[in-house]
Write an enzyme that holds these catalytic residues in place. Structure first.
Site, PDB file in Angstrom:
ATOM      1  N   CYS A 131       0.838  -1.236  -0.001  1.00 53.69           N
ATOM      2  CA  CYS A 131       0.059   0.124  -0.112  1.00 53.69           C
ATOM      3  C   CYS A 131       0.695   1.336  -0.039  1.00 53.69           C
ATOM      4  CB  CYS A 131      -0.927   0.080   1.237  1.00 53.69           C
ATOM      5  SG  CYS A 131      -1.810  -1.407   1.450  1.00 53.69           S
ATOM      6  N   HIS A 150      -3.809   6.989   1.126  1.00 54.66           N
ATOM      7  CA  HIS A 150      -4.189   5.639   0.542  1.00 54.66           C
ATOM      8  C   HIS A 150      -5.199   5.163   0.619  1.00 54.66           C
ATOM      9  CE1 HIS A 150      -4.055   1.599  -0.488  1.00 54.66           C
ATOM     10  NE2 HIS A 150      -3.909   1.188   1.277  1.00 54.66           N
ATOM     11  N   ASN A 202      -9.997  -0.592  -2.850  1.00 56.68           N
ATOM     12  CA  ASN A 202      -8.484  -0.284  -2.396  1.00 56.68           C
ATOM     13  C   ASN A 202      -7.475  -0.921  -3.765  1.00 56.68           C
ATOM     14  OD1 ASN A 202      -5.859  -0.786  -1.598  1.00 56.68           O
ATOM     15  ND2 ASN A 202      -6.662  -1.369   0.561  1.00 56.68           N
TER      16      ASN A 202
HETATM   17  O1  UT7 Z   1      -4.688  -1.475   2.243  1.00 57.04           O
HETATM   18  C1  UT7 Z   1      -3.969  -2.363   3.073  1.00 57.04           C
HETATM   19  C2  UT7 Z   1      -4.363  -2.219   4.465  1.00 57.04           C
HETATM   20  N1  UT7 Z   1      -5.660  -2.633   4.876  1.00 57.04           N
HETATM   21  C3  UT7 Z   1      -6.436  -2.059   5.772  1.00 57.04           C
HETATM   22  O2  UT7 Z   1      -6.194  -0.968   6.091  1.00 57.04           O
HETATM   23  C4  UT7 Z   1      -7.513  -2.511   6.289  1.00 57.04           C
HETATM   24  C5  UT7 Z   1      -7.961  -2.429   7.869  1.00 57.04           C
HETATM   25  N2  UT7 Z   1      -9.134  -3.160   8.033  1.00 57.04           N
HETATM   26  C6  UT7 Z   1     -10.551  -2.934   7.654  1.00 57.04           C
HETATM   27  O3  UT7 Z   1     -10.412  -2.126   6.762  1.00 57.04           O
HETATM   28  C7  UT7 Z   1     -11.385  -3.837   8.250  1.00 57.04           C
HETATM   29  O4  UT7 Z   1     -10.993  -4.364   9.435  1.00 57.04           O
HETATM   30  C8  UT7 Z   1     -12.315  -4.728   7.516  1.00 57.04           C
HETATM   31  C9  UT7 Z   1     -13.303  -3.767   6.534  1.00 57.04           C
HETATM   32  C10 UT7 Z   1     -11.222  -5.587   6.803  1.00 57.04           C
HETATM   33  C11 UT7 Z   1     -13.238  -5.429   8.259  1.00 57.04           C
HETATM   34  O5  UT7 Z   1     -13.739  -4.608   8.857  1.00 57.04           O
HETATM   35  P1  UT7 Z   1     -14.301  -5.138  10.464  1.00 57.04           P
HETATM   36  O6  UT7 Z   1     -15.150  -3.809  11.012  1.00 57.04           O
HETATM   37  O7  UT7 Z   1     -12.993  -4.909  11.285  1.00 57.04           O
HETATM   38  O8  UT7 Z   1     -14.818  -6.290  10.559  1.00 57.04           O
HETATM   39  P2  UT7 Z   1     -14.424  -7.822  11.241  1.00 57.04           P
HETATM   40  O9  UT7 Z   1     -13.053  -8.398  10.224  1.00 57.04           O
HETATM   41  O10 UT7 Z   1     -14.074  -7.793  12.497  1.00 57.04           O
HETATM   42  O11 UT7 Z   1     -15.634  -8.680  10.765  1.00 57.04           O
HETATM   43  C12 UT7 Z   1     -16.832  -8.599  11.333  1.00 57.04           C
HETATM   44  C13 UT7 Z   1     -17.628  -9.575  10.811  1.00 57.04           C
HETATM   45  C14 UT7 Z   1     -17.210 -11.067  11.043  1.00 57.04           C
HETATM   46  O12 UT7 Z   1     -18.479 -11.978  11.259  1.00 57.04           O
HETATM   47  P3  UT7 Z   1     -18.503 -12.375  12.916  1.00 57.04           P
HETATM   48  O13 UT7 Z   1     -17.380 -13.079  13.179  1.00 57.04           O
HETATM   49  O14 UT7 Z   1     -18.721 -11.138  13.769  1.00 57.04           O
HETATM   50  O15 UT7 Z   1     -19.880 -13.179  13.022  1.00 57.04           O
HETATM   51  C15 UT7 Z   1     -16.788 -11.479   9.748  1.00 57.04           C
HETATM   52  O16 UT7 Z   1     -17.006 -12.771   9.252  1.00 57.04           O
HETATM   53  O17 UT7 Z   1     -18.257  -9.221   9.540  1.00 57.04           O
HETATM   54  C16 UT7 Z   1     -17.888 -10.534   8.737  1.00 57.04           C
HETATM   55  N3  UT7 Z   1     -17.626 -10.298   7.328  1.00 57.04           N
HETATM   56  C17 UT7 Z   1     -18.252 -10.113   6.337  1.00 57.04           C
HETATM   57  N4  UT7 Z   1     -19.473  -9.945   6.375  1.00 57.04           N
HETATM   58  C18 UT7 Z   1     -20.420  -9.684   5.040  1.00 57.04           C
HETATM   59  C19 UT7 Z   1     -16.332 -10.280   6.998  1.00 57.04           C
HETATM   60  N5  UT7 Z   1     -16.145 -10.037   5.598  1.00 57.04           N
HETATM   61  C20 UT7 Z   1     -17.699  -9.765   5.169  1.00 57.04           C
HETATM   62  C21 UT7 Z   1     -18.152  -9.487   4.122  1.00 57.04           C
HETATM   63  N6  UT7 Z   1     -19.417  -9.315   4.106  1.00 57.04           N
HETATM   64  N7  UT7 Z   1     -17.525  -9.120   2.940  1.00 57.04           N
END
Ligand code: UT7
Length: 349
Positions: A114, A276, A306
């Site tokens: 990134c 970014h 992204n």
């Molecule tokens: O550019 C490279 C650098 N990367 C970043 O900066 C990414 C930084 N992180 C993020 O942007 C966020 O952590 C994410 C967008 C990746 C994820 O969001 P989050 O609010 O941190 O969600 P999470 O990973 O804690 O997941 C919450 C829930 C999970 O379900 P349970 O375990 O709570 O039942 C996931 O399984 O959301 C679920 N989930 C989804 N649901 C629907 C994960 N991906 C999806 C999806 N659709 N695509």
């Protein structure tokens, strides 16, 4: 010592728009989840066989070169940032040299994910400042759609990413005070594995407490990428999203503040911040932290997702094309991502 300036800028986005709802064809997800967590509405996917990371980079480069008022023959160095190269080796830089029929110039590939574009810009900036080169082509491009897990298992990673490319031509400035004022590069490898693609690679589980790839029956010579790895889906990127998020919201403001303080500016002086495009919530957090107005920050993750190394040059190009960056403006570029690596650049446009 002359500073370097962006003399030309271009971007390329593949035609195919993939909405959040379109992703439901492959996985369990929904539009509301993706928009709430990331701000993304849609992303672009490259043509499966006709477009590669390099071909998209070349399209962006052609525009940047034309806008710089030069030809590809005038370029004397290439720096290409990507994590999704056409080949594991050689890098994309040499493919650009070939595609644009350039002279036998140096071509360097940068692997800083990134923050790849800001790292690449910084490298090019040093070569201009020392007088070694006069026209450097810097490209950031990605074809993520080719290597992600689009099943429900991989949805926390794959819904975020999109394809595209951006490019700039760097030249020495003629005007006093114009150009790249400073660049700031950082890394912390302590958490290298929390946002990574382990395979293909030579790690053989060396760094892992819990094995991440199966080498048990892999014959010698097939440990880099084995049938077992593919059968067990060990060939996709991994991300601990929440941990990356927490680090990003600390390091983004820090590296922006570093660039500002080095040059005697404060956040209020920024005309345009191009963060970014990792997650709209991260960008909004940074905006609030620095007390910036909406018109001081440019985001387009909603349309493109992204695009890793391509996100900053695409956003910078789009902001400039939309008249949001004018001559004399103070522009800050900032990135954070896998490694971890993070970086900023402060420019007088
Ligand atoms: O550019 C490279 C650098 N990367 C970043 O900066 C990414 C930084 N992180 C993020 O942007 C966020 O952590 C994410 C967008 C990746 C994820 O969001 P989050 O609010 O941190 O969600 P999470 O990973 O804690 O997941 C919450 C829930 C999970 O379900 P349970 O375990 O709570 O039942 C996931 O399984 O959301 C679920 N989930 C989804 N649901 C629907 C994960 N991906 C999806 C999806 N659709 N695509």
């Amino acid at each position: 010592m002359p500073l370097s300036k962006i003399a030309g800028i271009g971007k390329y986005l593949p035609e195919r728009v993939v909405t959040n709802n379109d992703l439901k064809e492959y996985m369990e997800t929904d539009d509301a989840w993706i928009q709430e967590r990331t701000g993304i509405k849609e992303r672009r996917f490259a043509k499966r066989t006709e477009e590669t990371t390099t071909t998209m980079g070349v399209e962006a480069a052609k525009i940047a070169i034309e806008r710089a008022g030069i030809t590809a023959q005038d370029i004397d160095f290439i720096v290409f940032a990507t994590l999704s190269p056409d080949y594991f080796f050689p890098g994309c830089g040499v493919l650009v040299q070939r595609a644009l029929k350039m002279k036998e110039v140096g071509a360097l590939d940068v692997r800083n994910q990134c923050s790849g574009f800001v790292y690449a810009l910084s490298v090019a900036d040093q070569f201009i400042k020392t007088g070694m080169y006069k026209n450097i082509l810097v490209i950031g491009a990605e074809k993520h759609s080719f290597g992600m897990d689009y099943s429900t298992r991989g949805r926390n990673v794959s819904v975020i990413f999109g394809d595209g490319a951006g490019a700039v031509v760097l030249q020495p400035t003629e005007k006093e005070g114009q150009g790249i004022l400073s660049t700031h590069l950082h890394s912390d490898g302590e958490s290298a594995e929390i946002l990574a693609q382990y395979n293909p690679g030579s790690h053989a589980n060396h760094w892992m407490e819990t094995p991440v790839a199966d080498y048990n029956d892999a014959p010698i010579g097939e440990m880099f990428m084995s049938h077992q790895m593919i059968d067990k889906n060990q060939n996709f990127p991994f991300m601990d999203g929440p941990s990356v998020f927490k680090k990003a919201v600390v390091k983004f403001p820090e590296v922006i503040a570093e660039a500002l303080s080095k040059n005697g500016y404060s956040p209020a002086d920024i005309n345009m911040l191009i963060p970014h495009q990792a997650n709209l919530r991260i960008a909004q957090f940074v905006q609030q932290k620095l007390k910036l107005n909406d018109d001081q920050v440019y985001n387009n993750i909603q349309k493109y997702g992204n695009t890793t190394a391509a996100s900053i040059p695409i956003a910078l190009c789009e902001a400039w094309e939309n008249g949001k960056i004018k001559e004399g403006d103070l522009v800050c570029l900032a990135a954070f991502g896998s490694g971890f690596t993070w970086a900023s650049a402060l420019l007088k446009w």
